[in-house]
Design a protein around this motif. Structure first.
Motif, PDB file in Angstrom:
ATOM      1  N   GLY A  45       1.433  -1.119  -0.561  1.00 22.04           N
ATOM      2  CA  GLY A  45      -0.122  -0.123  -0.068  1.00 22.04           C
ATOM      3  C   GLY A  45       0.291   1.212  -0.323  1.00 22.04           C
ATOM      4  N   VAL A  46       2.266   0.697  -0.163  1.00 18.64           N
ATOM      5  CA  VAL A  46       3.516   2.873  -0.206  1.00 18.64           C
ATOM      6  C   VAL A  46       4.002   2.428  -1.391  1.00 18.64           C
ATOM      7  CG1 VAL A  46       5.020   3.715   0.926  1.00 18.64           C
ATOM      8  CG2 VAL A  46       3.045   2.313   1.955  1.00 18.64           C
ATOM      9  N   ARG A  47       4.188   3.188  -1.591  1.00 12.46           N
ATOM     10  CA  ARG A  47       4.693   3.986  -3.405  1.00 12.46           C
ATOM     11  C   ARG A  47       5.850   4.966  -3.272  1.00 12.46           C
ATOM     12  NH1 ARG A  47       3.005   6.835  -8.476  1.00 12.46           N
ATOM     13  NH2 ARG A  47       1.258   8.032  -6.950  1.00 12.46           N
ATOM     14  N   VAL A  48       6.174   4.484  -3.556  1.00 13.32           N
ATOM     15  CA  VAL A  48       7.702   5.463  -3.409  1.00 13.32           C
ATOM     16  C   VAL A  48       7.981   5.759  -4.806  1.00 13.32           C
ATOM     17  CG1 VAL A  48      10.440   5.242  -3.543  1.00 13.32           C
ATOM     18  CG2 VAL A  48       9.377   3.790  -1.780  1.00 13.32           C
ATOM     19  N   ILE A  49       8.348   7.314  -4.675  1.00 14.20           N
ATOM     20  CA  ILE A  49       8.117   8.287  -5.980  1.00 14.20           C
ATOM     21  C   ILE A  49       9.548   8.683  -5.772  1.00 14.20           C
ATOM     22  CG2 ILE A  49       7.075  10.120  -7.554  1.00 14.20           C
ATOM     23  CD1 ILE A  49       4.944   9.275  -5.904  1.00 14.20           C
ATOM     24  N   ARG A  50      10.068   8.599  -7.679  1.00 13.93           N
ATOM     25  CA  ARG A  50      11.276  10.330  -7.487  1.00 13.93           C
ATOM     26  C   ARG A  50      10.809  10.961  -7.921  1.00 13.93           C
ATOM     27  NH1 ARG A  50      15.403   6.890 -11.660  1.00 13.93           N
ATOM     28  NH2 ARG A  50      15.645   4.729 -10.440  1.00 13.93           N
TER      29      ARG A  50
ATOM     30  N   THR B  30      -0.917   8.517   3.226  1.00 13.22           N
ATOM     31  CA  THR B  30      -1.162   8.975   2.126  1.00 13.22           C
ATOM     32  C   THR B  30      -0.455   7.715   1.109  1.00 13.22           C
ATOM     33  OG1 THR B  30       0.918  10.299   1.195  1.00 13.22           O
ATOM     34  CG2 THR B  30      -1.438  11.424   2.300  1.00 13.22           C
ATOM     35  N   GLY B  31      -0.294   6.589   1.323  1.00  8.53           N
ATOM     36  CA  GLY B  31       0.403   5.409   0.341  1.00  8.53           C
ATOM     37  C   GLY B  31       1.911   6.155  -0.072  1.00  8.53           C
ATOM     38  N   GLN B  32       2.193   7.119  -0.492  1.00  8.37           N
ATOM     39  CA  GLN B  32       3.436   7.505  -0.729  1.00  8.37           C
ATOM     40  C   GLN B  32       4.597   8.236   0.157  1.00  8.37           C
ATOM     41  OE1 GLN B  32       2.170  10.692  -3.614  1.00  8.37           O
ATOM     42  NE2 GLN B  32       0.336   9.300  -5.300  1.00  8.37           N
ATOM     43  N   VAL B  33       5.574   7.537  -0.593  1.00 11.18           N
ATOM     44  CA  VAL B  33       6.797   8.387   0.050  1.00 11.18           C
ATOM     45  C   VAL B  33       7.697   8.895  -1.224  1.00 11.18           C
ATOM     46  CG1 VAL B  33       9.069   7.989   0.870  1.00 11.18           C
ATOM     47  CG2 VAL B  33       6.902   6.940   1.752  1.00 11.18           C
TER      48      VAL B  33
END
Length: 200
Positions: free
Chosen positions: A115-120, A186-189
């Motif tokens: 449930g977590v998405r890593v974003i550049r 928020t599910g984003q890093v």
């Protein structure tokens, strides 16, 4: 008449011998010239024989084994959280870092957090936008990056929470694992590219 024939044959023999001698001399000179040309050093060979200059001007990519990573600092504001991590070159020679590090949130079983998405991202709420750039680390030199997320949760919401994080240097294969509790509600890093020195 017989004397004339003998003289004619003698002249023909001499002409043939002279011709052979001239051919031999010509071939000998050509071989000598070729040998001289072969002995001359090739400029390209001279350049390749000095690899130290190339190594000094263009260090190799940093390998995980020659680096260490640590948490430097953290910040928070308006529900946003930022953490700065730094790589240190523990090797005896310079190396390059370029781009984004690998980053993953792990659970207690060292599995990626669901449930977590890593974003550049070139920037965050705390950090001004900056494009990726090559960073050369001298022995003992440091480069840093920032991760940012939002931990604001709705009433009754259960946020994905890490126990550890996995960090991989840019363009490397092996990683580091550090203990870290991150509530990515928020599910984003967001992860920024590495920068020279320590981000202030």
């Amino acid at each position: 008449m017989k004397s004339f024939s003998k003289v004619h044959r003698l002249l023909a023999t001499c002409s043939a011998s002279t011709f052979l001698i001239l051919i031999a001399l010509t071939i000998g000179c050509a071989n000598s010239s070729l040998a001289t040309r072969q002995q001359q050093p090739n400029p390209a060979t001279r350049e390749r024989s000095s690899p130290q200059t190339n190594v000094a001007s263009n260090p190799a990519r940093c390998q995980t084994e020659q680096l260490s990573v640590r948490k430097v600092s953290g910040d928070a504001g308006v529900g946003n959280v930022a953490i700065i991590y730094a790589f240190t070159n523990n090797g005896s020679s310079p190396c390059n870092l370029y781009g984004y590090p690998g980053f993953a949130l792990l659970n207690s079983k060292n599995q990626p957090l669901k449930g977590v998405r890593v974003i550049r991202s070139q920037g965050t709420y705390f950090l001004t936008k900056q494009s990726p750039q090559k960073v050369t680390l001298a022995p003992g030199g440091q480069a840093s990056f920032e991760i940012a997320y939002n931990h604001t949760r709705d009433v009754g919401q259960s946020c994905p929470t890490s126990v550890k994080v996995q960090i991989t240097p840019p363009n490397a294969y092996h990683h580091f694992t550090l203990p870290e509790k991150i509530n990515a509600c928020t599910g984003q890093v967001r992860v920024t590219p590495v920068q020279a020195g320590i981000i202030q």
